[in-house]
Design a protein around this motif. Structure first.
Motif, PDB file in Angstrom:
ATOM      1  N   PHE A 203      33.040  40.726 104.478  1.00 46.90           N
ATOM      2  CA  PHE A 203      32.732  41.485 105.397  1.00 46.90           C
ATOM      3  C   PHE A 203      33.492  42.344 106.254  1.00 46.90           C
ATOM      4  O   PHE A 203      34.688  41.471 106.044  1.00 46.90           O
ATOM      5  N   CYS A 204      33.471  42.992 107.202  1.00 48.83           N
ATOM      6  CA  CYS A 204      34.435  43.564 108.237  1.00 48.83           C
ATOM      7  C   CYS A 204      33.998  43.062 109.174  1.00 48.83           C
ATOM      8  O   CYS A 204      32.288  44.129 109.569  1.00 48.83           O
TER       9      CYS A 204
ATOM     10  N   THR B 271      34.221  34.008 112.917  1.00 47.03           N
ATOM     11  CA  THR B 271      34.152  35.900 112.311  1.00 47.03           C
ATOM     12  C   THR B 271      34.151  34.714 109.816  1.00 47.03           C
ATOM     13  O   THR B 271      33.482  35.592 109.710  1.00 47.03           O
ATOM     14  N   LYS B 272      35.307  34.233 109.802  1.00 42.87           N
ATOM     15  CA  LYS B 272      34.870  33.547 108.653  1.00 42.87           C
ATOM     16  C   LYS B 272      33.401  32.964 108.413  1.00 42.87           C
ATOM     17  O   LYS B 272      33.572  32.686 106.928  1.00 42.87           O
TER      18      LYS B 272
ATOM     19  N   HIS C 139      36.930  47.237 110.452  1.00 42.45           N
ATOM     20  CA  HIS C 139      37.623  46.960 109.220  1.00 42.45           C
ATOM     21  C   HIS C 139      38.336  45.205 109.555  1.00 42.45           C
ATOM     22  O   HIS C 139      39.799  44.810 109.134  1.00 42.45           O
ATOM     23  N   GLY C 140      37.432  44.391 111.158  1.00 43.72           N
ATOM     24  CA  GLY C 140      37.447  43.638 110.874  1.00 43.72           C
ATOM     25  C   GLY C 140      38.178  42.585 109.872  1.00 43.72           C
ATOM     26  O   GLY C 140      36.760  42.780 108.800  1.00 43.72           O
ATOM     27  N   ILE C 141      39.544  42.028 109.943  1.00 47.34           N
ATOM     28  CA  ILE C 141      39.459  40.117 108.236  1.00 47.34           C
ATOM     29  C   ILE C 141      38.462  39.599 109.316  1.00 47.34           C
ATOM     30  O   ILE C 141      39.040  39.228 110.416  1.00 47.34           O
ATOM     31  N   PRO C 142      37.551  38.863 107.995  1.00 46.91           N
ATOM     32  CA  PRO C 142      36.936  37.509 109.426  1.00 46.91           C
ATOM     33  C   PRO C 142      37.966  36.589 109.121  1.00 46.91           C
ATOM     34  O   PRO C 142      39.128  36.198 108.303  1.00 46.91           O
ATOM     35  N   SER C 143      37.988  35.663 110.085  1.00 48.81           N
ATOM     36  CA  SER C 143      38.870  34.194 110.364  1.00 48.81           C
ATOM     37  C   SER C 143      38.538  32.680 111.038  1.00 48.81           C
ATOM     38  O   SER C 143      37.842  33.170 112.080  1.00 48.81           O
ATOM     39  N   ARG C 144      39.074  32.127 110.648  1.00 51.87           N
ATOM     40  CA  ARG C 144      38.646  30.634 110.953  1.00 51.87           C
ATOM     41  C   ARG C 144      39.066  30.637 112.873  1.00 51.87           C
ATOM     42  O   ARG C 144      38.388  30.628 113.476  1.00 51.87           O
TER      43      ARG C 144
END
Length: 251
Positions: free
Chosen positions: A68-69, A38-39, A78-83
């Protein structure tokens, strides 16, 4: 409550902001595949927004750390993008995005199915999207805000879905969130009378299970309390003298 009425010039700027955001969503949709984080989606989207000479309006908004959420499965919004969050076959991916063009905001969300998803997930996505279109049938000058809320809620309720009550749509313009708040379920009051020149972000958030949601420890990611799937669909619209104009959807 003060609901802004946009001038012709402002509407033209918002129209352009909406059309640019639509292009960003279309581009991101082509990158949603198993194996991407998502990141990485967030990076692709932010680069595109900046290449257009625009600003991602979610970045640092009230401290939000990304552009982006991006929310997966039981994450509502409101999901936080993450590797660490890698998209997999069968996921429901919700992308909520916005940009600022010459001082004016656009805001839109889509839910994407990754490969084959269950029939239940597919129906949830379709109903959530259709509930938006059921709502905007009433987004006409002279009607009241609750006519829109009621129509969204009534349609989703036919399927016994949980209609999220803790989060709502909103007015939009020179700020990302303006008056009025726009619930996706009926209210006791009729709400404001809709007038030409109002710009609204209407965004049904619908759960396969119960309506109850909770906030994760990061204080941003909203999840369904019962772990059920959730879908989200949003567009920025303009109230006109006739049918509403969807600024973030042209095709």
């Amino acid at each position: 409550m003060s609901v802004s009425i946009k001038s012709e010039h402002e509407i033209e700027l918002m129209r352009h902001a909406g059309h640019l955001l639509e292009q960003v969503h279309d581009e991101l949709a082509s990158h949603i595949k198993p194996g991407i984080s998502t990141k990485e989606l967030d990076r692709i989207g932010e680069d595109m927004i900046r290449s257009m000479g625009c600003i991602p309006n979610f970045k640092n908004y009230q401290g939000f750390p990304a552009s982006f959420c991006i929310s997966l499965n039981d994450e509502v919004v409101h999901g936080i993008p993450s590797r660490q969050k890698i998209i997999q076959e069968g996921d429901l991916v919700k992308i909520d995005a916005g940009l600022i063009y010459k001082g004016y905001h656009s805001d839109a969300a889509r839910t994407y199915a990754v490969g084959e998803v269950s029939p239940e997930a597919k129906q949830l996505m379709e109903v959530t999207k259709q509930s938006f279109f059921e709502g905007i049938k009433f987004a006409k000058a002279g009607n009241h805000l609750n006519d829109v809320s009621k129509a969204i809620g009534a349609y989703a309720a036919k399927f016994n879905y949980g209609i999220v009550r803790d989060l709502v749509g909103h007015g939009i313009g020179t700020h990302l969130h303006e008056d009025p708040q726009i619930p996706n379920f009926p209210q006791k009051r009729r709400g404001i009378k809709l007038m030409p020149g109002m710009t609204l972000a209407i965004e049904p958030m619908i759960n396969l299970g119960r309506a109850d949601v909770a906030w994760e420890d990061d204080e941003w990611t909203v999840v369904t309390m019962d772990g059920s799937l959730s879908a989200h669909y949003e567009n920025t619209i303009l109230i006109t003298d006739g049918e509403p104009e969807i600024l973030t959807l042209t095709k």
